[in-house]
Design an enzyme around this catalytic site. Structure first.
Site, PDB file in Angstrom:
ATOM      1  N   THR A  16       0.808  -1.227   0.000  1.00 55.98           N
ATOM      2  CA  THR A  16       0.000   0.000   0.000  1.00 55.98           C
ATOM      3  C   THR A  16       0.836   1.269   0.000  1.00 55.98           C
ATOM      4  O   THR A  16       0.469   2.267  -0.627  1.00 55.98           O
ATOM      5  CB  THR A  16      -0.892  -0.003   1.266  1.00 55.98           C
ATOM      6  OG1 THR A  16      -1.568  -1.246   1.323  1.00 55.98           O
ATOM      7  CG2 THR A  16      -1.914   1.107   1.247  1.00 55.98           C
ATOM      8  N   SER A  61       2.250  -8.089  -0.466  1.00 58.52           N
ATOM      9  CA  SER A  61       3.162  -8.909   0.337  1.00 58.52           C
ATOM     10  C   SER A  61       2.597 -10.301   0.650  1.00 58.52           C
ATOM     11  O   SER A  61       3.329 -11.166   1.123  1.00 58.52           O
ATOM     12  CB  SER A  61       3.573  -8.190   1.613  1.00 58.52           C
ATOM     13  OG  SER A  61       2.558  -8.252   2.570  1.00 58.52           O
ATOM     14  N   SER A  62       1.338 -10.532   0.373  1.00 56.73           N
ATOM     15  CA  SER A  62       0.810 -11.894   0.552  1.00 56.73           C
ATOM     16  C   SER A  62       1.410 -12.851  -0.473  1.00 56.73           C
ATOM     17  O   SER A  62       1.331 -14.069  -0.314  1.00 56.73           O
ATOM     18  CB  SER A  62      -0.715 -11.900   0.438  1.00 56.73           C
ATOM     19  OG  SER A  62      -1.233 -11.077   1.448  1.00 56.73           O
ATOM     20  N   ASP A  93       1.300  -6.931   5.493  1.00 53.17           N
ATOM     21  CA  ASP A  93       0.770  -8.259   5.835  1.00 53.17           C
ATOM     22  C   ASP A  93       1.852  -9.280   6.204  1.00 53.17           C
ATOM     23  O   ASP A  93       1.717 -10.012   7.174  1.00 53.17           O
ATOM     24  CB  ASP A  93      -0.079  -8.814   4.678  1.00 53.17           C
ATOM     25  CG  ASP A  93      -1.400  -8.070   4.538  1.00 53.17           C
ATOM     26  OD1 ASP A  93      -1.736  -7.291   5.458  1.00 53.17           O
ATOM     27  OD2 ASP A  93      -2.086  -8.243   3.524  1.00 53.17           O
ATOM     28  N   THR A 168       5.503  -8.791  15.186  1.00 52.04           N
ATOM     29  CA  THR A 168       4.413  -9.543  14.607  1.00 52.04           C
ATOM     30  C   THR A 168       3.306  -8.560  14.265  1.00 52.04           C
ATOM     31  O   THR A 168       3.167  -7.536  14.935  1.00 52.04           O
ATOM     32  CB  THR A 168       3.945 -10.647  15.596  1.00 52.04           C
ATOM     33  OG1 THR A 168       3.024 -11.476  14.940  1.00 52.04           O
ATOM     34  CG2 THR A 168       3.298 -10.077  16.853  1.00 52.04           C
ATOM     35  N   THR A 279       5.288 -20.884  21.676  1.00 55.93           N
ATOM     36  CA  THR A 279       3.989 -20.673  22.313  1.00 55.93           C
ATOM     37  C   THR A 279       3.007 -19.965  21.386  1.00 55.93           C
ATOM     38  O   THR A 279       3.411 -19.125  20.577  1.00 55.93           O
ATOM     39  CB  THR A 279       4.119 -19.876  23.636  1.00 55.93           C
ATOM     40  OG1 THR A 279       2.803 -19.646  24.141  1.00 55.93           O
ATOM     41  CG2 THR A 279       4.811 -18.541  23.446  1.00 55.93           C
ATOM     42  N   GLN A 280       1.733 -20.298  21.534  1.00 55.47           N
ATOM     43  CA  GLN A 280       0.729 -19.561  20.756  1.00 55.47           C
ATOM     44  C   GLN A 280       0.273 -18.317  21.511  1.00 55.47           C
ATOM     45  O   GLN A 280      -0.540 -17.549  21.011  1.00 55.47           O
ATOM     46  CB  GLN A 280      -0.446 -20.438  20.326  1.00 55.47           C
ATOM     47  CG  GLN A 280      -0.966 -21.437  21.307  1.00 55.47           C
ATOM     48  CD  GLN A 280      -2.065 -22.306  20.718  1.00 55.47           C
ATOM     49  OE1 GLN A 280      -3.224 -21.943  20.823  1.00 55.47           O
ATOM     50  NE2 GLN A 280      -1.738 -23.441  20.126  1.00 55.47           N
ATOM     51  N   CYS A 281       0.835 -18.094  22.717  1.00 57.77           N
ATOM     52  CA  CYS A 281       0.543 -16.836  23.429  1.00 57.77           C
ATOM     53  C   CYS A 281       1.245 -15.679  22.712  1.00 57.77           C
ATOM     54  O   CYS A 281       2.268 -15.877  22.065  1.00 57.77           O
ATOM     55  CB  CYS A 281       1.070 -16.889  24.858  1.00 57.77           C
ATOM     56  SG  CYS A 281       0.259 -18.126  25.864  1.00 57.77           S
TER      57      CYS A 281
HETATM   58  N1  ASP Z   1      -2.074  -6.336   1.372  1.00 60.44           N
HETATM   59  C1  ASP Z   1      -1.087  -5.304   1.520  1.00 60.44           C
HETATM   60  C2  ASP Z   1       0.285  -5.975   1.527  1.00 60.44           C
HETATM   61  O1  ASP Z   1       0.665  -6.538   2.505  1.00 60.44           O
HETATM   62  C3  ASP Z   1      -1.315  -4.514   2.750  1.00 60.44           C
HETATM   63  C4  ASP Z   1      -0.263  -3.452   2.994  1.00 60.44           C
HETATM   64  O2  ASP Z   1       0.378  -2.989   2.078  1.00 60.44           O
HETATM   65  O3  ASP Z   1      -0.065  -3.071   4.144  1.00 60.44           O
HETATM   66  O4  ASP Z   1       0.968  -5.936   0.526  1.00 60.44           O
END
Ligand code: ASP
Length: 343
Positions: A16, A61-62, A93, A168, A279-281
């Site tokens: 973004t 980034s996904s 992301d 995170t 841990t998942q905490c």
């Molecule tokens: N879906 C976008 C990405 O991770 C969200 C962002 O840019 O923050 O590429």
């Protein structure tokens, strides 16, 4: 000849932060980075010079993966000598994954690598992109006696600088989208830019930069839940080519004591599959043996991920598997801090 102002390389991978909204269609599109200074004229006031480079095809980034990590590490490697610092613009992301991966892949850093991004595109009225970008560049150009003050991979978001491999993503819409639950902030941006020097990693100045480019992805991530079935655990552990599993357990590293569960893990370990306990905490650390529900894990040779984030645990695993450390040495190597990722 050394220029009097530090020169920073701004690397756009996608996300973004590098987009503008088409006011007619409302759609987001990547803008031309060559025109960055036109979009953000405030950058001219910074006490540094900025060059830009962009992924040929910027990505959401996904779609990030270790192939892109190597591409990014190589951009930094090629330009390492010519620049005093690097700012990486990345979608939020998976930013913690990429930033954690860089901290492991770039060994012996003596220069800052600051990741940032934004929740709103740079042209939006209420954008968080400008502040994130401007302060990230300022942090990357901080120097004392012509030497960078920050010499590690960091993530800057919403007034806070964090050690990258401690972060995170915690929120999908707030500007405060990241947290570093197990390690204090490295710097805070208020009226003054306050760097917490005591928390910074100390550089090893006489060692040359070493870039690790082999990341082994033959791993799995399993998050336990009450009622997880034998069939699911079996199918994961019997995956062809599987070399290691990051297992997110309850609390301080606890899991069911049912015989079938421990037996499956024991079998996997005997076949040379590494099991990492984290841990998942949100915060806190693994302490195997503290409860009866984790004693057996310790006995069968499960590796402690201590207080690492899932993101770090995964990236560190890919890196160490890529280095072909022997099965015998693996546990000790994994449990040791490589670049401040665990306490
Ligand atoms: N879906 C976008 C990405 O991770 C969200 C962002 O840019 O923050 O590429």
């Amino acid at each position: 000849m050394k220029q009097d102002k530090p020169v920073i390389l701004l690397i756009y991978t996608g996300g973004t932060i590098g987009m503008v909204r088409d006011l007619k269609t409302n759609a987001l599109r990547a803008f031309n980075f060559e025109n960055l200074l036109d979009k953000i004229p405030e950058l001219q006031q910074l006490n540094c010079n900025i060059d830009t480079v962009s992924f040929e095809k910027p990505i959401d980034s996904s779609n990030m993966n270790p192939g892109y990590w190597v591409q990014l590490a190589e951009i930094i490697e090629t330009n390492y000598k010519a620049y005093e610092g690097f700012v990486v613009l990345h979608g939020s992301d998976t930013m913690s994954y990429t930033a954690s991966a860089m901290s492991f892949m770039l060994e012996n850093l003596t220069k800052p690598i600051i990741f940032t991004g934004s929740q709103l595109p740079v042209g939006d009225l209420r954008t968080d992109a400008k502040e994130n970008l401007i302060t990230a560049i300022q942090l990357a150009s901080l120097q004392e006696n012509n030497t960078p003050i920050i010499t590690e991979v960091c993530l800057y978001f919403e007034y806070k600088l964090y050690r990258a491999n401690r972060t995170t993503k915690i929120n999908a819409e707030n500007f405060e989208a990241f947290a570093s639950p197990n390690y204090p902030e490295l710097a805070e941006s208020g009226v003054h830019l306050k760097v917490n020097n005591t928390y910074l990693l100390k550089p090893k100045p006489n060692k040359p930069l070493k870039v690790h480019k082999v990341m082994d992805t033959n791993i799995a991530l399993v998050k336990l839940f009450p009622g997880i079935s034998k069939a699911v655990m079996e199918s994961v552990l019997n995956t062809i080519g599987l070399k290691a599993v990051v297992m997110e357990t309850f609390g301080a590293g606890n899991c069911t004591t049912e015989a079938w569960f421990i037996e499956l893990l024991k079998n996997a370990i005997s076949k040379g599959i590494h099991i990492i306990n984290i841990t998942q905490c949100i915060s806190g650390t693994i302490n195997m043996g503290h409860y009866e529900t984790s004693s057996q894990l310790k006995e069968i040779g499960v590796i402690s991920g201590k207080d690492m984030t899932t993101e770090s645990a995964i990236c560190k695993l890919m890196l160490i598997l890529g280095q072909q450390v022997t099965i015998k040495q693996f546990k000790a190597h994994y449990e040791k801090a490589l670049c401040g990722e665990l306490s």
